[in-house]
Design an enzyme around this catalytic site. Sequence first.
Site, PDB file in Angstrom:
ATOM      1  N   HIS A   1     -10.914  -4.851  10.012  1.00  0.00           N
ATOM      2  CA  HIS A   1     -11.584  -4.746   8.709  1.00  0.00           C
ATOM      3  C   HIS A   1     -12.925  -4.044   8.833  1.00  0.00           C
ATOM      4  CE1 HIS A   1      -8.678  -7.848   7.522  1.00  0.00           C
ATOM      5  NE2 HIS A   1      -9.022  -7.676   6.266  1.00  0.00           N
TER       6      HIS A   1
ATOM      7  N   GLU B   1       0.801  -1.221   0.000  1.00  0.00           N
ATOM      8  CA  GLU B   1       0.000   0.000   0.000  1.00  0.00           C
ATOM      9  C   GLU B   1       0.834   1.271   0.000  1.00  0.00           C
ATOM     10  OE1 GLU B   1      -0.644  -2.669   1.786  1.00  0.00           O
ATOM     11  OE2 GLU B   1      -2.627  -3.300   1.151  1.00  0.00           O
TER      12      GLU B   1
HETATM   13  C1  LIG Z   1      -2.310  -4.465   4.453  1.00  0.00           C
HETATM   14  C2  LIG Z   1      -3.314  -5.343   3.802  1.00  0.00           C
HETATM   15  N1  LIG Z   1      -3.520  -5.237   2.478  1.00  0.00           N
HETATM   16  C3  LIG Z   1      -4.412  -6.004   1.863  1.00  0.00           C
HETATM   17  C4  LIG Z   1      -5.155  -6.912   2.560  1.00  0.00           C
HETATM   18  C5  LIG Z   1      -6.218  -7.758   1.865  1.00  0.00           C
HETATM   19  N2  LIG Z   1      -5.765  -9.146   1.749  1.00  0.00           N
HETATM   20  C6  LIG Z   1      -6.066 -10.077   2.658  1.00  0.00           C
HETATM   21  S1  LIG Z   1      -5.340 -11.546   2.351  1.00  0.00           S
HETATM   22  C7  LIG Z   1      -4.591 -10.924   0.977  1.00  0.00           C
HETATM   23  C8  LIG Z   1      -3.718 -11.807   0.143  1.00  0.00           C
HETATM   24  C9  LIG Z   1      -2.541 -12.259   0.918  1.00  0.00           C
HETATM   25  O1  LIG Z   1      -1.753 -13.073   0.102  1.00  0.00           O
HETATM   26  P1  LIG Z   1      -0.612 -13.950   0.728  1.00  0.00           P
HETATM   27  O2  LIG Z   1       0.239 -13.138   1.617  1.00  0.00           O
HETATM   28  O3  LIG Z   1       0.061 -14.659  -0.377  1.00  0.00           O
HETATM   29  O4  LIG Z   1      -1.390 -14.986   1.671  1.00  0.00           O
HETATM   30  P2  LIG Z   1      -2.402 -16.136   1.245  1.00  0.00           P
HETATM   31  O5  LIG Z   1      -3.779 -15.549   1.317  1.00  0.00           O
HETATM   32  O6  LIG Z   1      -2.048 -16.605  -0.099  1.00  0.00           O
HETATM   33  O7  LIG Z   1      -2.229 -17.195   2.280  1.00  0.00           O
HETATM   34  C10 LIG Z   1      -4.931  -9.594   0.772  1.00  0.00           C
HETATM   35  C11 LIG Z   1      -4.484  -8.757  -0.345  1.00  0.00           C
HETATM   36  C12 LIG Z   1      -4.927  -6.985   3.939  1.00  0.00           C
HETATM   37  N3  LIG Z   1      -5.630  -7.822   4.716  1.00  0.00           N
HETATM   38  N4  LIG Z   1      -3.993  -6.218   4.531  1.00  0.00           N
END
Ligand SMILES: Cc1ncc(C[n+]2csc(CCOP(=O)(O)OP(=O)(O)O)c2C)c(N)n1
Lengths: 329, 329, 325, 325
Positions: C127, C58
């Site tokens: 959230h 971000e």
């Molecule tokens: C700072 C922030 N940005 C965006 C999100 C929204 N979000 C939640 S899970 C996710 C994907 C995370 O991907 P990864 O780290 O690969 O974990 P995975 O879900 O694949 O286990 C996103 C973008 C968030 N929760 N926090």
Amino acid sequence: MDIAHDTLRQMYERMVLLREFDERCGRLMQENRTKGAVHLYCGEEAVAVGVCTHLSNDDYITSTHRGHGHLLAKGGDPKFMYAELFGRSSGYCKGKGGSMHIADLDLGMLGANGIVGAGPPIALGAAFACHYRQDGNVAVCFFGDGASNEGTFHEAANMAGLFRVPLVLVCENNLYGEWTKQADHQPIDDIADRAASYDMPGVTVDGMDAFAVYEAAGEAIARARRGEGPTLLECKTYRYYDHVGVDFGKIVRDPDEVAAWKARDPLEQFPRRLMEMGAITQTEVDRITSETRARIEAAVDFAEASPVADPAFLLDDVYTPAAAEGAHV
Amino acid sequence: MDIAHDTLRQMYERMVLLREFDERCGRLMQENRTKGAVHLYCGEEAVAVGVCTHLSNDDYITSTHRGHGHLLAKGGDPKFMYAELFGRSSGYCKGKGGSMHIADLDLGMLGANGIVGAGPPIALGAAFACHYRQDGNVAVCFFGDGASNEGTFHEAANMAGLFRVPLVLVCENNLYGEWTKQADHQPIDDIADRAASYDMPGVTVDGMDAFAVYEAAGEAIARARRGEGPTLLECKTYRYYDHVGVDFGKIVRDPDEVAAWKARDPLEQFPRRLMEMGAITQTEVDRITSETRARIEAAVDFAEASPVADPAFLLDDVYTPAAAEGAHV
Amino acid sequence: MPVKTVTQAVPEALSQEMSRDPNIFFAGEDLSVGGAFGTSQGLKKDFGDRVIDTPISESAIAGLAVGAAAAGLRPVVEIMFMDFVGVCMDEIVNQMAKMKYMFGGKATLPIVVTTAAGAGFSMAAQHSQSLEAWFCHIPGLKVVMPSNAYDTKGLLISAIRDDNPVIFIVIKRNLRLREEVPDEPYAIPLGVAEVKREGSDVTVVATGHMVTQAQRAADQLAERGVSLEVVDPRTLSPLDMDTIVASVQKTSRAVVAQEGVQFCGFGAEIAAAIQEQAFDYLDAPVKRVGAPFSPVPFSPSLEEAWLPAADDIVAAVDEILPARA
Amino acid sequence: MPVKTVTQAVPEALSQEMSRDPNIFFAGEDLSVGGAFGTSQGLKKDFGDRVIDTPISESAIAGLAVGAAAAGLRPVVEIMFMDFVGVCMDEIVNQMAKMKYMFGGKATLPIVVTTAAGAGFSMAAQHSQSLEAWFCHIPGLKVVMPSNAYDTKGLLISAIRDDNPVIFIVIKRNLRLREEVPDEPYAIPLGVAEVKREGSDVTVVATGHMVTQAQRAADQLAERGVSLEVVDPRTLSPLDMDTIVASVQKTSRAVVAQEGVQFCGFGAEIAAAIQEQAFDYLDAPVKRVGAPFSPVPFSPSLEEAWLPAADDIVAAVDEILPARA
Ligand SMILES: Cc1ncc(C[n+]2csc(CCOP(=O)(O)OP(=O)(O)O)c2C)c(N)n1
Ligand SMILES: Cc1ncc(C[n+]2csc(CCOP(=O)(O)OP(=O)(O)O)c2C)c(N)n1
Ligand SMILES: [Mg+2]
Ligand SMILES: [Mg+2]
């Protein structure tokens, strides 16, 4: 690399300008004639000049808290810079920014910055704009060894590597973040090693050597212009004065270390090599120095003669006024 | 590596527990019996179990939004977990946290986390505490491929490398951040390559293979306990369901890709190998599955029979009350 | 006129503005698939490389907007949940908001940051927040929070056309509100409040989803013969105090309703400003309705207790109504 | 009693507490050399590895505090300038502040975050802000802002002993204020305001450096026979409204003075709360004194115009004084 003698002379002139400008700043601070936090660039001139010689006003740079050298290398006028440092309305920022925010967007200089690590994401954005428009321009981000530990550097580098935008990340590794040594703030020697994390070339050069910087920056910038993506270029350099001001807290570094770096002063080694090459003469060197000093004095005079920023305009420039009604519709 | 058969059987039991727990979660969501965002760990069990088998309750882990598997692998009780998901006062967090904040500090589990990238700095802090006390304990940080682009990962990794704290950074590279493929969010294949930036070993293993994870994690954790500093361990793995929920937005991945990963399902290949080794029998496997399912059902029943979190306690737990007057003086 | 939801209004406004001005691009996480809230639904197909999926970074997303805007583009960037602004406050507050001023006016930063706020879905403490007060406190930003689909489209179009950084907050609980929304582009000026319901006894200044709650409270109270005037600032900064003060001068009583935590929330500003600017008209203290002083809890039972609602507005109104014979 | 400055009071409190409790450590940038404001002066020598120089990585610094506290230590961490919190808001607001609640009470996070706020040194827009309102809006945090050296020591000791995260704000313009400060440790309870000067005509609720300015205003107004009562909340969250309301009940008039930007600033909360809790006692609107709606300018001429000062308090008081015969 074969560099035109004209270019070399111009580079030298610029380097003298950077040095004299900040030396004078130091004295102005000591005389208590300017206020606020000023971070001097003395010792690091070969970096800004070696890089910016490749740039036009249509290329962008972002700078740091130590930004005078970057603005001057990008074509900044000492008159408007001193006026800014004196808080005058004729300053680049009408006295609203001061040293830590000195900027001239007309020169593509997106500002000194008071926040360590703020530059990389902004430079990423400027590089993105060049990429979006496919206009062949580039963005260069100057940042310090200390800044290379901020998360913003990592995020911007990753995105730049991913989008292959024309960005050159120039790390000015002067071995200290404030008073903390590099070895005490990161467990690696060459910051350029971090490039591998972002699929971009990482290059380390001697930042006291304007030739080396010019050459490496030239390659990185040409690569960016060709659409081949970003580069991380680390320049090992050294600041001659304290982190802020001249001798802010009297916190001293090892005198041997200081002497070793000063022995390679870019303002000495560069003209010496130019003379060896026949690109410049001692007379020209002397003339450049004296003309620059005169220019600096005139600029300081201009600044001091300018009107102090008028509180009547305090609340201007916070917002861009709306365009005429319906202009967009 | 020679692993005691008892350990292997326990690992398998744990993996079944993780799988059955989250499969049941998926059904509960589809039946609309639980609320909020739930991220299922199915497919990634070999990672959490392979790592956490090396840890005691005195070691710390930080988790992610996809946290059920981590808590279970660290010894979490399905009863209190379902109770939490059902918003009951008997839940691990009294219904205040839910899936995204499920935690049990008594088990050294410092919480699932709703903020991508929030884990590394917190795990750094826990590792720092172990280092400060020189108690031989370690901290493990689970984080995703997507999270490896947040600045926090970089800052925490740098500080961990610098201070040489006992931290293991376990990247669960499941090839996607939400619905964005790894190739579309970072320009590198192996996230373990980022370790070099922080002077720590970077290791990539097959995250579907509990043996491989166990072995690599064992080395990293032993290294940390010996005071030799952090490791970045990348486990290539895959989630079987949608990013959130079961089939949240019906955004589908390439069916061949899904099939190829499922063909290497840790819940199939691991017991197969155990049987080949004579560490477990088919009867035991069947018994484990049926006992686990019964345990899960009992846990769901416990949860649903527990009282819903009472609004009378809404404002409790915001602050720790002051110790008795003068207690510290 | 066609009926549309807030979720539909957002990509429609974006699409129409992007068609108009090639300098507009939209960057954020998972936008190709519509974004977490459908705010980019359908845009990838029409605008290709101008709709950009970013890594989960971000700070770089917000910084990208700053640099691209300074270099002449008109970025729209999405921070998926408002709660995530914690990881990029510097770029928004110290860079985006201040660059123009620090540079003595030379920079123009036409940026829109879209984000989704609010509780109501058992998404728990990270959230569900409403953090608009943070941004309103920062000179250089404009802050917009529409309460329905019609305003969402018109205000988003204005935000995109505005030459300043605008924080554009959609409320998750509003996403499915549906209303008549013209197909053609239209602009609702920033900085202009709207009286959503005329009334005579008490002014309720409500933001975001609390406008819906205030309407419900007004319906309930109408049955008891109490007439509420509901004022929706729509733009929180700059704030149209004139409309608010005019209403209070008429009713002599005011309740300020916001979803965020009450302490140091946006409602404090409105309440403080009303009593400063309409003191002599006030027959009772300005009452505030806002969330209690705790993080947002997960459990539906707790979240419902946490969320300010119509009942709380009714209770606040009752507290300041004159005693009846 | 020995006279000490605020700059001396901070490391003295830290040193005494660190001697008492080996679980306390102090981490931040350049602490070995005393920190940018001298807040760690002399500590490295005495406490060695318990005083930690960190890389410039504020997210990791704040996150380190969270993890170390959850694991049983009592971290004190410094974010050099308050303006820098933008780069670590998530760790403070979403992690530090909420962990206890999200975990159903199981976590205890005894953390102090020290930081320096305020303008007055031509440090411009990114090194001069007062952002206390942001933190006060967040349940789970305590926010302390002392106005002199005596309070600094006593409140910092309490903050360190408190089992909750405390944002401890020193004001740069207060650093050289000197006062009698006992050598021995003492604790001033958090959440208790203090009447810094008794008076009868108008209550001035002032925070941080504005307490000094309010005293000056009181001196000036005393010459004209106007008597100000100056109340310093000292802890902004939790806020001691009882002391404030009691004062207003006595004086019937109030001015709230803060250095930060007035719009949505901390003063809005106090003004809103005063009129809610003491409406019937008020003879005039609660007036606010705060900074105008612009970033902090660099030039001394502009910064002086920007900074709220004693004159502004006098002007606000004059506006609400009853007309005199
Ligand atoms: C700072 C922030 N940005 C965006 C999100 C929204 N979000 C939640 S899970 C996710 C994907 C995370 O991907 P990864 O780290 O690969 O974990 P995975 O879900 O694949 O286990 C996103 C973008 C968030 N929760 N926090
Ligand atoms: C986010 C943030 N943290 C800390 C500071 C305080 N600070 C200003 S300059 C500086 C050191 C920067 O070091 P480096 O990046 O190496 O640049 P140099 O000063 O050596 O040119 C620090 C810590 C800041 N301005 N911003
Ligand atoms: Mg440096
Ligand atoms: Mg992933």
